[in-house]
Write a protein that holds these residues in place. Sequence first.
Motif, short mmCIF file in Angstrom:
data_model
loop_
_atom_site.label_atom_id
_atom_site.label_comp_id
_atom_site.label_asym_id
_atom_site.label_seq_id
_atom_site.Cartn_x
_atom_site.Cartn_y
_atom_site.Cartn_z
N ALA A 34 0.84 -1.20 0.00
CA ALA A 34 0.00 0.00 0.00
C ALA A 34 0.87 1.25 0.00
CB ALA A 34 -0.92 -0.01 1.21
N LYS A 35 1.95 1.24 0.78
CA LYS A 35 2.86 2.39 0.81
C LYS A 35 3.55 2.58 -0.53
CE LYS A 35 3.78 2.14 5.79
NZ LYS A 35 4.80 1.86 6.83
N ASP A 39 0.72 7.29 -4.35
CA ASP A 39 1.35 8.29 -5.22
C ASP A 39 1.08 9.70 -4.71
OD1 ASP A 39 -1.31 8.49 -5.74
OD2 ASP A 39 -1.16 8.21 -7.91
N GLY A 40 0.85 9.81 -3.42
CA GLY A 40 0.63 11.12 -2.83
C GLY A 40 -0.79 11.37 -2.39
N LYS A 41 -1.70 10.44 -2.68
CA LYS A 41 -3.10 10.61 -2.30
C LYS A 41 -3.34 10.29 -0.83
CE LYS A 41 -4.40 7.77 -5.49
NZ LYS A 41 -5.22 6.93 -6.41
N GLN A 45 -6.78 6.58 0.91
CA GLN A 45 -7.37 6.75 -0.42
C GLN A 45 -6.76 5.80 -1.43
OE1 GLN A 45 -10.07 8.76 -1.04
NE2 GLN A 45 -10.06 7.62 -2.96
N THR A 46 -5.47 5.54 -1.30
CA THR A 46 -4.79 4.60 -2.19
C THR A 46 -5.43 3.22 -2.08
OG1 THR A 46 -2.69 5.77 -2.10
CG2 THR A 46 -2.61 3.45 -2.72
N VAL A 47 -5.65 2.77 -0.85
CA VAL A 47 -6.25 1.45 -0.63
C VAL A 47 -7.68 1.40 -1.19
CG1 VAL A 47 -7.06 -0.17 1.13
CG2 VAL A 47 -4.81 0.90 1.35
#
Length: 460
Positions: A34-35, A39-41, A45-47
């Motif tokens: 996940a890390k 991309d900066g979100k 939110q990425t997950v």
Amino acid sequence: MAPDASAALAVREKVQQFLNAAQTGNLDLLKKLAKQLDDGKGLAQTVVDVKDANQRGALHFAAREGQAEVCKYLLEELKMDVNTQDEDGDTPLTHAARQGHTALAKYLVDHGADPSIPSGLGTTALHHSAGTGDIELLKFLLSKDINVDSQSDAGTPLIWAAGHGQQDAVKVLLEHNANPDAKTDDDITPLLSAVAAGSLACLELLIKAGATVNFTAGGATPLHIAADIGSPEIINCLLQAGADPNAIDEDGWKPAQVAALRGNKVAVEILLPVTAPIESIPEWSVDGILQHMQERGKEEGQNKKAVRSNELKDSANPERSLPEVSAEAKSKAAEAKARADDAFRRKEYMAAVDAYTQAIDFDPTDATLLSNRSLCWIRLGQPDQALADARACKALRPDWPKACYREGAALRLLQKFEDAANAFYEGVTLNPENMELVTAFREAVEAGRKFHGTQQQKES
């Protein structure tokens, strides 16, 4: 490989690894990936954004496989929406209930999961707990003031329970005032489902609850279905409850004739004494009706064989049977398809069906149109129509993996898991690298094993 293409491939591989980590319960790897995908979100939110082609995210996969620790991390630390829905409209709770993960399903409800949210076909966690006979979860969900008669494309939870021979689930649902005469759009009731499943125990519970025994669904009464199956116990149970042995089906036959056609002598022996004589049968006796109906069956079988032979001749030479499509017709089909695509994107699925139908009328040789309309039918909760379009699509392009996927998806929604698995597997043989088909095949096999295993445990 170009740098951009190489980077995109690397991202896709990480996405697959991330979803696999959720599925297998590897929480450390999931956090690490996940890390890397962020991309900066922000991590949360990425997950949320990482999903497969069916719009299933980490929470869906973790819930489906019973990975409680992953679910706790996603919900309690990342504050994900517990009611997120995938392409089929299934929530994490629905996935957990379908696979029998009782404790996890209860945890999800305790953390905000809404058990009344239906899938695209109207199914809820209550339907799945009823169908699998998960009594603990069934009672828990009913305690949450959920609608006991919530309708799905395949009926209410009681219809699901009766159709899978889940005697205890039927009892619990009836105790919670489930309607014993609830119907699907095809007039299927819990009683008819119990008869079709061959479940005497469920049938007796439903009759005791006041279920109607004399009605017609699909051109036949429950007694016709019982006669076709040939179960003496179920036939006697229906007769004792007042089932009409002189009712006729869509072919004009009485239950005794149906039993005779199938060669079910014991069933005929039960039904003949309570059936009014039929003038067209010269000898009104058990042997007489058996002989008469067997001869009728042979005649009809020969007629059907001739029809099927002609169908096979046509399918053996599809180029001869397909019409010529002019350039003008193809142009009009393209215009209709564009309208259908726009309607689909707006989630106006009925409008999309109408436009795809217009396109198919202009160009019946385009398998893509049938594939797209099949998906629309699925979104509208109409698996029978979806299956018809999928098979028509497959007839046009038998070597197209997507046609196999469409067929399998419709069969899966009809709970014909073995047939669905076969359709998905056929697609896998055409494209072994298609992970969507591979996953769908595995899920269909597992779902079928789950249902059959549960039923066998109840019977033993």
